[in-house]
Write a protein that holds these residues in place. Sequence first.
Motif: not given
Length: 208
Positions: A23-38
């Motif tokens: 959560k912290q990293v996604m706020q600080q790094v641009r152009g990075l997406s999180f893979s939503v697993s099944h």
Amino acid sequence: MRAGGQLFILSAPSGAGKTTLLKQVMQQVRGLSFSVSHTTRAPREGESNGVDYHFVSVDEFLQMRDKNQFLEWAEVHGNFYGTSKPEILKTLEQGLDIILDIDVQGAAIILKDKLVPAVSVFIAPPSLAELEKRLRGRGTDSDETIAVRLGNAEKEMQAAPDYEYLVINDSVEDAAAALVSVIVAERSRSRRLPTGEAIDLNLFCRTV
Ligand code: ADP
Ligand code: 5GP
């Protein structure tokens, strides 16, 4: 300028703090997406379908698996988890970096298959006692579930040397800063320039 996105793999024993750090990293790094697993696991309180996971039935999961829809999949703590192959390939082709929160079995599959080059990071808790404290403190899992997760933790910790980077999550701020540094450094690797492309030296000249 970059030749496609970079895949980052993050693994850790359950409760080590991956979700918190991400959560912290996604706020600080641009152009990075999180893979939503099944996953076939039931949603925890506060989790949303399509955001934290795609929550599916065992039948749906097995159908996807049989149609070769997963880049990797594994049974973890008694539930199935898998990473959508089309989603990952599409994101990387768009030149976006993507980060996967997956267990050590899934990471080993991706690193061995080499279908997609990946940078791997292992997050370790400062101690097993602290891990247990965090699992209990999270308040989302039954005693039985916590026992299963702690039982698996020691085995998972043995996979740490197989990862390129190790981050100890003692203080959240320090661990998040270390993760951000890894991502930024990997993005600066010269091999990430498209083959044969010359660097525009004017970029480095001060204009008069
Ligand atoms: P994971 O996603 O690896 O299972 P979480 O991010 O859910 O772990 O963290 C487990 C619990 O530990 C949460 O209650 C979280 O707030 C807490 N936690 C995470 N990192 C730290 C830390 N560095 N120090 C203290 N507590 C932490
Ligand atoms: P949780 O149930 O606590 O969200 O996750 C349990 C474990 O499953 C964690 O180690 C997490 O990294 C892992 N996991 C989550 N998604 C995937 C996935 O798509 N593939 C694999 N192999 N593991 C996953």
